[in-house]
Design an enzyme around this catalytic site. Structure first.
Site, mmCIF file in Angstrom:
data_model
loop_
_atom_site.group_PDB
_atom_site.id
_atom_site.type_symbol
_atom_site.label_atom_id
_atom_site.label_comp_id
_atom_site.label_asym_id
_atom_site.label_seq_id
_atom_site.Cartn_x
_atom_site.Cartn_y
_atom_site.Cartn_z
ATOM 1 N N CYS A 35 0.819 -1.223 0.000
ATOM 2 C CA CYS A 35 0.000 0.000 0.000
ATOM 3 C C CYS A 35 0.843 1.259 0.000
ATOM 4 C CB CYS A 35 -0.954 0.005 1.193
ATOM 5 S SG CYS A 35 -0.121 -0.047 2.799
ATOM 6 N N CYS A 58 -3.259 -5.631 3.590
ATOM 7 C CA CYS A 58 -2.728 -5.905 2.249
ATOM 8 C C CYS A 58 -2.455 -7.397 2.067
ATOM 9 C CB CYS A 58 -1.457 -5.104 2.013
ATOM 10 S SG CYS A 58 -1.711 -3.325 1.827
ATOM 11 N N CYS A 123 -8.580 -41.469 -11.264
ATOM 12 C CA CYS A 123 -9.410 -42.497 -11.887
ATOM 13 C C CYS A 123 -10.445 -41.806 -12.785
ATOM 14 C CB CYS A 123 -10.110 -43.335 -10.818
ATOM 15 S SG CYS A 123 -11.254 -44.572 -11.487
ATOM 16 N N CYS A 168 -3.638 -45.105 -28.215
ATOM 17 C CA CYS A 168 -4.262 -43.823 -27.874
ATOM 18 C C CYS A 168 -4.730 -43.116 -29.140
ATOM 19 C CB CYS A 168 -3.269 -42.930 -27.122
ATOM 20 S SG CYS A 168 -2.772 -43.576 -25.510
ATOM 21 N N CYS A 193 8.847 -25.667 -14.599
ATOM 22 C CA CYS A 193 9.206 -24.346 -14.111
ATOM 23 C C CYS A 193 10.040 -24.501 -12.840
ATOM 24 C CB CYS A 193 7.945 -23.526 -13.822
ATOM 25 S SG CYS A 193 8.238 -21.954 -12.982
ATOM 26 N N CYS A 206 11.622 -17.632 -28.486
ATOM 27 C CA CYS A 206 12.567 -17.064 -27.535
ATOM 28 C C CYS A 206 12.905 -18.058 -26.429
ATOM 29 C CB CYS A 206 11.969 -15.789 -26.941
ATOM 30 S SG CYS A 206 13.060 -14.933 -25.795
ATOM 31 N N CYS A 222 19.381 -22.980 -19.000
ATOM 32 C CA CYS A 222 20.024 -23.211 -17.704
ATOM 33 C C CYS A 222 19.079 -23.013 -16.524
ATOM 34 C CB CYS A 222 21.240 -22.297 -17.546
ATOM 35 S SG CYS A 222 20.834 -20.530 -17.519
ATOM 36 N N HIS A 234 21.744 -11.696 -19.728
ATOM 37 C CA HIS A 234 22.097 -13.091 -19.481
ATOM 38 C C HIS A 234 22.641 -13.761 -20.738
ATOM 39 C CE1 HIS A 234 21.826 -17.182 -17.915
ATOM 40 N NE2 HIS A 234 21.094 -17.524 -18.972
#
Length: 315
Positions: A35, A58, A123, A168, A193, A206, A222, A234
């Protein structure tokens, strides 16, 4: 005959010392980054994981929004510049939101854990919905899974009934092979991630990736954190040099745009600061009580029909 002491009226006092003492920030006040204001120490919560401090109001709004839109992902520190970015404990979440939201978060967290775990599956029978164990298969091929509750046998990939010679449907993605945590093979097309563990597929483009689940930015090769790398430095050196996936001219144009935005904001601040300094005496004068009295007196002189204020008499 005793002399009477002169009575002192509150309206004749100079309110500036009292107002200054009331508005002066206390030495124990803490600045909340959400805030952007100073809050008393009793209205502040300190996170146990990273020791960052925010006001309780907050944090409550932040956690409520994270529960509703996070899908069970870990609720991390709201400060983007936090060096630890630790996750809030379940006890902290329970102290900030209502019990039904805590129950919702725990359910979403469990469902998300099952979804992200390659060794588990739901299931497919609606009346059952039990959690089943998936045996590891070679090369990510689908395998037969037996539900321990209803004993239904289904495919680990398409969740269809498992029959002899099962295949499948076309376009169905294969089951992800079990990987060791922290795997960062550059040739992999699917990775997790590094912040929240959600699987991300990169087809092309990218190498700077943005996780849609936790909004974490990282390098595809990396898995290094790129949240603060606005100039993409980087990819100028190290093992990921020139692996961004864009031309050098494109990178330079991106940096020029970022610099232009920063310079524009700086110019606006420099231009408006002197104007605010020049206008501050006028603002303070308008808020001054004696000046407001003079304005009222001038207004009464111009309009004689206005009633006079009641005069105070001293005894």
């Amino acid at each position: 005959m005793a002399s009477r002491s002169p009575s002192i009226h509150l309206e004749d006092r100079d309110p500036s010392p009292v107002m200054a003492a009331a508005c002066a920030p206390s030495s124990q006040d803490v600045f909340c980054k959400l805030c952007l204001s100073l809050q008393p120490l009793e209205a502040i919560n300190e996170l146990e994981g990273c020791k960052c401090m925010f006001c309780t109001a907050c944090l409550q709004q932040y956690v409520q929004l994270a529960v509703m839109e996070g899908g069970g992902a870990p609720i991390t520190c709201p400060d983007m510049a936090c060096p630890i970015t630790g996750a809030l404990l379940d006890s902290e979440i329970a102290s900030l939101v209502a019990p039904y939201q805590v129950e919702l978060y725990q359910r979403l967290k469990f469902e998300r854990g099952v979804k992200l775990d390659p060794s588990k599956a739901w299931c497919p029978v609606l009346e059952c919905q039990a959690v089943c164990s998936v045996q590891a298969s070679t090369e990510g091929r689908p395998a037969a899974v037996a539900c321990p509750a209803c004993h239904t046998v289904f495919c680990s990939s398409c969740r269809g009934p498992w029959l002899e010679g099962h295949t499948c449907p076309e376009g169905q993605p294969m089951m992800l092979p079990l990987q060791s945590p922290g795997s960062s093979d550059p040739e992999e097309s699917i990775k997790q991630c590094p912040m929240c563990g959600v699987y991300i597929e990169r087809n092309q483009g990218c190498a700077q990736m943005l996780c849609k689940s936790c909004k974490h930015t990282f390098c595809w090769y990396c898995l290094q954190n790129l949240d603060g790398d606005i100039f993409l430095r980087h990819y100028d050196k190290g093992p990921c040099r020139n692996k961004l996936g864009h031309s050098r001219a494109s990178v330079m144009w991106n940096r020029t745009q970022v610099v232009g935005i920063l310079v524009g904001v700086s110019i606006i601040v420099l231009v408006t600061s002197p104007l605010l300094l020049l206008a501050s005496p006028c603002i303070l004068c308008c808020m001054c009580k004696p000046c407001s009295r003079k304005k009222k007196k001038k207004k009464r002189k111009r309009d004689p029909g206005l009633p006079e204020p009641p005069s105070s008499s001293s005894s």
